[in-house]
Design a protein around this motif. Sequence first.
Motif, PDB file in Angstrom:
ATOM      1  N   ARG A  52       0.815  -1.217   0.000  1.00 37.66           N
ATOM      2  CA  ARG A  52       0.000   0.000   0.000  1.00 37.66           C
ATOM      3  C   ARG A  52       0.850   1.269   0.000  1.00 37.66           C
ATOM      4  O   ARG A  52       0.473   2.292  -0.595  1.00 37.66           O
ATOM      5  CB  ARG A  52      -0.894   0.032   1.240  1.00 37.66           C
ATOM      6  N   GLY A  54       2.585   1.377  -3.748  1.00 43.23           N
ATOM      7  CA  GLY A  54       1.786   1.073  -4.927  1.00 43.23           C
ATOM      8  C   GLY A  54       2.414   0.026  -5.827  1.00 43.23           C
ATOM      9  O   GLY A  54       1.999  -0.140  -6.978  1.00 43.23           O
ATOM     10  N   ASP A  85      -8.327  -4.600 -10.044  1.00 43.24           N
ATOM     11  CA  ASP A  85      -9.138  -3.384 -10.199  1.00 43.24           C
ATOM     12  C   ASP A  85      -9.629  -2.843  -8.862  1.00 43.24           C
ATOM     13  O   ASP A  85      -9.996  -1.660  -8.771  1.00 43.24           O
ATOM     14  CB  ASP A  85     -10.338  -3.670 -11.110  1.00 43.24           C
ATOM     15  N   GLN A  86      -9.651  -3.672  -7.836  1.00 52.52           N
ATOM     16  CA  GLN A  86     -10.121  -3.240  -6.516  1.00 52.52           C
ATOM     17  C   GLN A  86      -9.019  -2.578  -5.697  1.00 52.52           C
ATOM     18  O   GLN A  86      -9.281  -2.027  -4.627  1.00 52.52           O
ATOM     19  CB  GLN A  86     -10.673  -4.445  -5.737  1.00 52.52           C
ATOM     20  N   PRO A 104      -5.943   0.177  -4.738  1.00 52.95           N
ATOM     21  CA  PRO A 104      -5.623   1.584  -5.015  1.00 52.95           C
ATOM     22  C   PRO A 104      -4.683   1.671  -6.218  1.00 52.95           C
ATOM     23  O   PRO A 104      -4.315   0.647  -6.807  1.00 52.95           O
ATOM     24  CB  PRO A 104      -4.923   2.039  -3.729  1.00 52.95           C
ATOM     25  N   GLU A 105      -4.251   2.850  -6.568  1.00 50.69           N
ATOM     26  CA  GLU A 105      -3.429   3.035  -7.766  1.00 50.69           C
ATOM     27  C   GLU A 105      -2.161   2.171  -7.721  1.00 50.69           C
ATOM     28  O   GLU A 105      -1.415   2.188  -6.751  1.00 50.69           O
ATOM     29  CB  GLU A 105      -3.024   4.491  -7.923  1.00 50.69           C
ATOM     30  N   ILE A 106      -1.951   1.415  -8.789  1.00 48.12           N
ATOM     31  CA  ILE A 106      -0.738   0.613  -8.936  1.00 48.12           C
ATOM     32  C   ILE A 106       0.297   1.465  -9.650  1.00 48.12           C
ATOM     33  O   ILE A 106       0.058   1.957 -10.764  1.00 48.12           O
ATOM     34  CB  ILE A 106      -1.019  -0.678  -9.736  1.00 48.12           C
ATOM     35  N   THR A 107       1.447   1.662  -9.047  1.00 43.34           N
ATOM     36  CA  THR A 107       2.496   2.482  -9.653  1.00 43.34           C
ATOM     37  C   THR A 107       3.478   1.649 -10.471  1.00 43.34           C
ATOM     38  O   THR A 107       4.034   2.128 -11.462  1.00 43.34           O
ATOM     39  CB  THR A 107       3.290   3.231  -8.575  1.00 43.34           C
ATOM     40  N   THR A 108       3.691   0.403 -10.053  1.00 49.83           N
ATOM     41  CA  THR A 108       4.672  -0.470 -10.698  1.00 49.83           C
ATOM     42  C   THR A 108       4.202  -1.911 -10.560  1.00 49.83           C
ATOM     43  O   THR A 108       3.676  -2.302  -9.516  1.00 49.83           O
ATOM     44  CB  THR A 108       6.058  -0.341 -10.029  1.00 49.83           C
ATOM     45  N   LYS A 144       6.559  -0.053 -15.433  1.00 49.24           N
ATOM     46  CA  LYS A 144       6.266   1.215 -14.763  1.00 49.24           C
ATOM     47  C   LYS A 144       5.966   2.337 -15.761  1.00 49.24           C
ATOM     48  O   LYS A 144       5.011   3.077 -15.597  1.00 49.24           O
ATOM     49  CB  LYS A 144       7.453   1.624 -13.887  1.00 49.24           C
ATOM     50  N   THR A 162      -0.215   1.027 -18.243  1.00 51.23           N
ATOM     51  CA  THR A 162      -1.561   0.890 -18.815  1.00 51.23           C
ATOM     52  C   THR A 162      -1.544   0.018 -20.064  1.00 51.23           C
ATOM     53  O   THR A 162      -2.452  -0.790 -20.287  1.00 51.23           O
ATOM     54  CB  THR A 162      -2.151   2.273 -19.139  1.00 51.23           C
TER      55      THR A 162
END
Length: 580
Positions: free
Chosen positions: A171, A174, A226-227, A229-233, A243, A247
């Motif tokens: 968390r 990310g 999808d559930q 929080p934002e995934i950064t890597t 990274k 998308t």
Amino acid sequence: MNSTDSRLSLQCEDIAIDTTTIRSLDWDRSRFDIEFGLHNGTTYNSFLVRGAKTALIDTSHKKFQNIWFSLLQEQIDPSSIDYLIVSHTEPDHSGLIGDLLRVNPQIEIVASKVAIQFLKDQLNQPFRSISVKSGDTLDLGINSISGIAHIFDFLSAPNLHWPDTIFSFDRATGVLYTCDAFGLHYCSDDLFDTNPEAIGPDFRFYYDCLMGPNARSVLQALKRMDQLPEITTIAVGHGPLLKEHLTLWVNNYRKWSGIRTQGENYAAVCYFSQYGFCDRLSQSIAHGISKANAQVQLVDLRGSDAQELSVLIGEATAVVVPTWPSDREAEVQSSIGTMLAALKPKQWIAVYDAYGGNDEPIDSVANQLRSLGQKEAFAPLRVRMPPDGKIYQEFEEAGTDLGQILNRKKTIAMMKSLDGEVDKALGRISGGLYIVTASQGDQSNHRRGAMVASWVTQASFNPPGITVAVAKDRAIEALMQVGDRFVLNVLREDNFQPLLRHFLKRFPPGADRFEGVNILENVAKGGPILAGALAYLSCCVEKRLEGPDHWIVYAVVEQGNISDTDVRTAVHHRKVGNHY
């Protein structure tokens, strides 16, 4: 920081706050699990995350034992690591767990329930463990320097691509740790996905081989992602970390898996995880089914819930079953009973040899299945030696034949769907007649194939290049990846029928396409030359463009020769444009 031992090297870099990766770079690895080739090596990635406590995520391949532990000791005292998160137990990621336990017997292994059971069988030594599933968490506490709290959320991701896989999400940073999922076999010093054009073909090939046969499981994992929080890597187990173009890669998985799960017909390919060669052989069959654009679901008979197993088998159009242990334990016996009870009379059925060393004879299993009244999809696949490339190719071809059976009605409907006049006009596009041949491996691991081709054209002058359209369900397609070589044999107008008739035959899985044909070996790079051909071109694949049902392969011509300058190329005139 890099450490090198011959063509094995290590890369150690920070990837997020309190987070370091140790990447084991295997520059020269040319094959992975035997069944598919590598052109750019591979990596095995592990990670250190430091909160108040420290977690190591995965280890490395056994071949990195000495240099990997030396580098780990530069980063941290191994005996002070609190947790080892095992994403899954495949040896390329878990190969050093036993060594780690010897220096740190108090470490707690965090893994799925299935993975912990697998490790008990593998390690043959006691260890502390925590079983986790979707919704469970692990709190490392607050790092005293950064002031950041690292809490992991776990996501179950079975069959990606082993039944015991879990994802771990930090968390605080990310970063999502996915092991095999979203990975690729690509070895370079690039830590991240800075060049999507360079790694894109390997990313797709990896998906097709390992993730595509589990497309349903991929979509379930994406729903769980999808559930978050934002995934950064996405910190993958193989290749560069994702990274810069996150998308793109996630959307590709979503799109490709969505295409593979359209419709109702699918084949359930069963296996016993970590028994004999079940894992690899089942994947080869599943990959072949996928190449025919048919749906497939890998089903672990050891790890599947009884209710889930009954549904997956009962709803399948075809079921492929391995030979099972003759002295099976109660859990395996129960799974076999559930599977047999779930079979339906109109299903296609097939059996393959798991080569586990203590199997029920394949003929006994096949006879038991026949007695239930199912239709046989293909003859029993027998394995009389440890599988090599030729055996894996045979299994893949059997899978493709089954996939074509599943798609028969859809194929006929598509052939009838084109407008009559358009169909006739399209059929007036003529082409030459060619035989594409390809060969890979040495005598102990030799794979080769051939196909009739008419969709061939010159595509460039400098360098000289051609394009060849290859149907996705062609066996030879696996030998025409980027970097592979093949030979284009040009058929002669005055005597093309014998070669054309031979290579248009339907070959059973594993059959030698060249039996009875006069060929010249070791003359051209890439494959045999047909002695009766007018000319040949030896080519190296440079790019592949995906179409709906064909790959458009662009290749650079490296050498060639012509046998008779007074003879023309054989030409093919079609009547319709919606099938061969």
